[in-house]
Structures are given as C-alpha cells and as structure tokens.
Design an enzyme around this catalytic site. Structure first.
Site, short mmCIF file in Angstrom:
data_model
loop_
_atom_site.label_atom_id
_atom_site.label_comp_id
_atom_site.label_asym_id
_atom_site.label_seq_id
_atom_site.Cartn_x
_atom_site.Cartn_y
_atom_site.Cartn_z
N ASP A 147 -16.29 -11.48 -10.20
CA ASP A 147 -15.77 -10.60 -11.81
C ASP A 147 -16.57 -9.05 -12.03
OD1 ASP A 147 -16.13 -12.31 -14.67
OD2 ASP A 147 -16.43 -10.64 -14.29
N TYR A 199 0.48 -10.05 -24.23
CA TYR A 199 -0.96 -10.62 -23.52
C TYR A 199 -0.16 -12.40 -23.44
CZ TYR A 199 -4.78 -14.59 -23.20
OH TYR A 199 -5.31 -15.54 -22.82
N LYS A 229 0.84 -13.54 -19.01
CA LYS A 229 0.65 -15.69 -19.16
C LYS A 229 1.76 -15.62 -19.00
CE LYS A 229 -3.95 -14.83 -19.56
NZ LYS A 229 -4.83 -15.52 -18.39
P1 NAD Z 1 -13.74 -13.81 -21.33
O1 NAD Z 1 -13.66 -12.63 -21.91
O2 NAD Z 1 -15.47 -14.98 -21.63
O3 NAD Z 1 -14.30 -13.82 -20.03
C1 NAD Z 1 -12.68 -13.15 -18.88
C2 NAD Z 1 -14.10 -12.88 -17.99
O4 NAD Z 1 -12.96 -11.77 -16.94
C3 NAD Z 1 -15.39 -11.84 -17.95
O5 NAD Z 1 -16.08 -12.18 -17.52
C4 NAD Z 1 -14.56 -10.36 -18.09
O6 NAD Z 1 -15.41 -9.84 -17.12
C5 NAD Z 1 -13.52 -11.03 -17.34
N1 NAD Z 1 -12.40 -9.74 -16.10
C6 NAD Z 1 -11.90 -9.48 -17.26
N2 NAD Z 1 -10.82 -8.29 -15.98
C7 NAD Z 1 -11.47 -8.30 -15.18
C8 NAD Z 1 -10.67 -7.70 -13.66
N3 NAD Z 1 -10.09 -6.55 -13.47
N4 NAD Z 1 -11.47 -7.95 -12.29
C9 NAD Z 1 -12.81 -8.57 -12.28
N5 NAD Z 1 -13.27 -10.02 -13.89
C10 NAD Z 1 -12.53 -9.34 -14.30
O7 NAD Z 1 -12.41 -14.93 -21.11
P2 NAD Z 1 -13.16 -16.52 -21.26
O8 NAD Z 1 -11.81 -17.09 -22.50
O9 NAD Z 1 -14.21 -17.84 -20.75
O10 NAD Z 1 -10.79 -16.16 -20.46
C11 NAD Z 1 -10.37 -16.59 -18.93
C12 NAD Z 1 -9.77 -16.44 -18.74
O11 NAD Z 1 -8.94 -17.72 -20.10
C13 NAD Z 1 -8.53 -15.80 -19.06
O12 NAD Z 1 -7.74 -15.94 -18.75
C14 NAD Z 1 -8.57 -15.66 -20.35
O13 NAD Z 1 -7.43 -15.04 -20.66
C15 NAD Z 1 -7.49 -17.39 -20.47
N6 NAD Z 1 -7.47 -17.60 -21.79
C16 NAD Z 1 -8.66 -18.02 -23.04
C17 NAD Z 1 -8.18 -17.94 -24.26
C18 NAD Z 1 -9.14 -18.44 -25.43
O14 NAD Z 1 -9.28 -18.26 -26.03
N7 NAD Z 1 -10.48 -17.83 -24.68
C19 NAD Z 1 -7.09 -18.86 -24.52
C20 NAD Z 1 -6.51 -19.25 -23.60
C21 NAD Z 1 -7.02 -18.29 -22.26
#
Ligand code: NAD
Length: 244
Positions: free
Chosen positions: A37, A149, A153
C-alpha cells in the site's frame, strides 16, 4: 490446515477496507500475507497481525513493482497469489471532470493492476502456477454516476480477461470480482454521504450495504485451490444491485 495453507499472497491496497479484511482472513487461513500500500501509517497497523507484512508500493510505478517483486521473491521465493485491489474513486458530475481526474483514476485503477499482472505474472510463469484476483466494481457493469471511475474499472475488466487467456497456459488463473457498495473508508469520502447511502440501500434488492468481509470471503475462494478451474471468471458481489 487452512484454505490458503503456506501460500504467499500479495494484496495491494492491503492497508485499508477490503484489502485489510482480506489480509486478516488470508492470514487466518494459513497464508503469509504481504500487504502492499501507499499508506505507510495504515501498513504499520495492519502488520501488527501475525503472518502479515506491510510493504510500501505505489501501484502506478513500473520500477516500484520491479523492486517490490524482487524484495518479496528474495525473502519468500515465490508469489502464489496476487490480489489487485488498490484503488481510488471519484463521483464528480460529468461537466466537472478534468483530464487530470481521468488520468489519475486510470493510472491507479487500471494501469496499477496491469503492472501487477505484468511483474507478478513473470514470477508465476517461472513457478508454473498462480492465482490473480482483481477488484473491479459494479460500476463497470451498469450505468452509474461515477464516470472515469467506471471507465477505469471497465478497463480493468478487459485487462483481466486478456490476462486470463495469456496466462492460462502457464497454469495461472486470473479472475475478477465486482463489488457493489461496500462499507469501507473509501465510501465515507463520498459527498452527501448519508443521503447517497440511503438511496443506494433502497435501490439494492438486499436493502443493505455490503461489508468488506463479504468481499474478502469471495476473493478467498477465487484465490484458493478450490477454484482450480475458474479462469477469466467474473463474480458480482452486490446484494443483487446489478441484476435489476
Ligand atoms: P479503501 O480506500 O479503504 O482502500 C483502498 C486502498 O488502496 C487504501 O489503503 C489506499 O491507500 C490504497 N491505494 C490507493 N492508491 C494507491 C496506490 N497508488 N498504490 C498503492 N495503494 C494505493 O477502499 P476499499 O473500498 O477497500 O477499496 C478496495 C477496492 O475495491 C478499490 O479498488 C475500490 O475501487 C474497489 N471497490 C470499492 C467499493 C466500495 O463501495 N467500497 C465498491 C466497488 C469496488
């Protein structure tokens, strides 16, 4: 024996939300987890757990991935599992989206996982096995107000399909999950939070948001040997939202 006994698993975005839930679950199931991360403070917290190491990685850096993979291989000898999960979001209205927004979202959400597949894929080829799971989003499947976004994706979805075909002959499986709205720090940053969430809950057949552990459970299955003939697969985890 755990379901991921003695596996070496890399989880990007492993310091928060779904990635952190996966780190905990995978370690419980017998894996050695390397949470990768950009957020070093959260990495330190996550690495307090047994069998979880935190390593800084900016997923958008080609050189960063090369150094990261070398460090992991030097220490552990192989990478059995890669979860391409790091990501950022944006829900700006159409007329306010800039080139900078577009580029940043694609760099992290699409180019980042591509680099992961490129670098870790080479090591998995040498080992003759591997499992990669990508975290896309329900916004890649249905129309939503998350323009760049969703596009990033959707790009990830295509990258994963291509990789499944290219890496399948090397006994490397590449699958993708499509979560709906999951309660993590990411959605807490979305404007007009409560109102937006109430609307989403009402629009979801199961009438609730998802929890990070519910996504982690599905990814655990796809990453494990239980999914040994699932390649190029797509699993929607959204309480029925995209089925409407
Ligand atoms: P989150 O923000 O809690 O976690 C995302 C993590 O990615 C963070 O720890 C952040 O520091 C890290 N990150 C961001 N940019 C980075 C980089 N350049 N290099 C390394 N790490 C990096 O979010 P989450 O909800 O746990 O999301 C996880 C995944 O699920 C993401 O890809 C998100 O797009 C996807 N997603 C989330 C949701 C939702 O509703 N939460 C829905 C669909 C998909």
């Amino acid at each position: 024996m755990g379901r991921l006994q003695d596996k070496i698993a890399v989880i990007t975005g492993g310091a928060s939300g779904m990635g952190a839930a996966m780190a905990k679950l995978f370690a419980k199931e017998g894996a050695t987890v390397i949470a990768a991360d950009i957020n070093e403070d959260n990495l330190k917290k996550i690495a307090e757990q047994e069998n979880v190491e935190g390593l800084r990685l900016d997923v958008t850096s080609d050189e960063g991935w090369a150094d990261f993979v070398k460090t992991v291989i030097d220490k552990y000898g192989r990478i059995d599992i890669l979860i391409n999960n790091a990501g950022i979001t944006s829900n700006k209205p159409l007329d306010q989206i800039t080139e900078q927004d577009w580029t940043l979202l694609h760099k992290i959400n699409s180019f980042g996982p591509f680099l992961g597949i490129k670098h870790v894929g080479e090591e998995m080829k040498k080992a003759g096995k591997g499992a990669i799971v990508n975290t896309s989003s329900y916004t890649a499947i249905i129309g939503s107000g998350f323009n760049p976004y969703s596009a990033s994706k959707g790009s990830l979805r295509a990258i994963a399909k291509a990789a499944a075909v290219e890496l399948g002959p090397h006994n490397i499986r590449v699958n993708t999950v499509f979560p709906g709205v999951i309660e993590t720090p990411m959605i807490a940053g979305i404007g007009e939070y409560k109102e937006a969430m109430d609307r989403l809950i009402q629009a979801t057949p199961m009438k609730r948001l998802g929890q990070p552990e519910e996504v982690a459970n599905a990814i655990l299955f796809l990453a494990s040997d239980e999914a040994s003939y699932i390649n190029g697969g797509e699993l929607v985890i959204d309480g029925g939202y995209a089925a409407q």
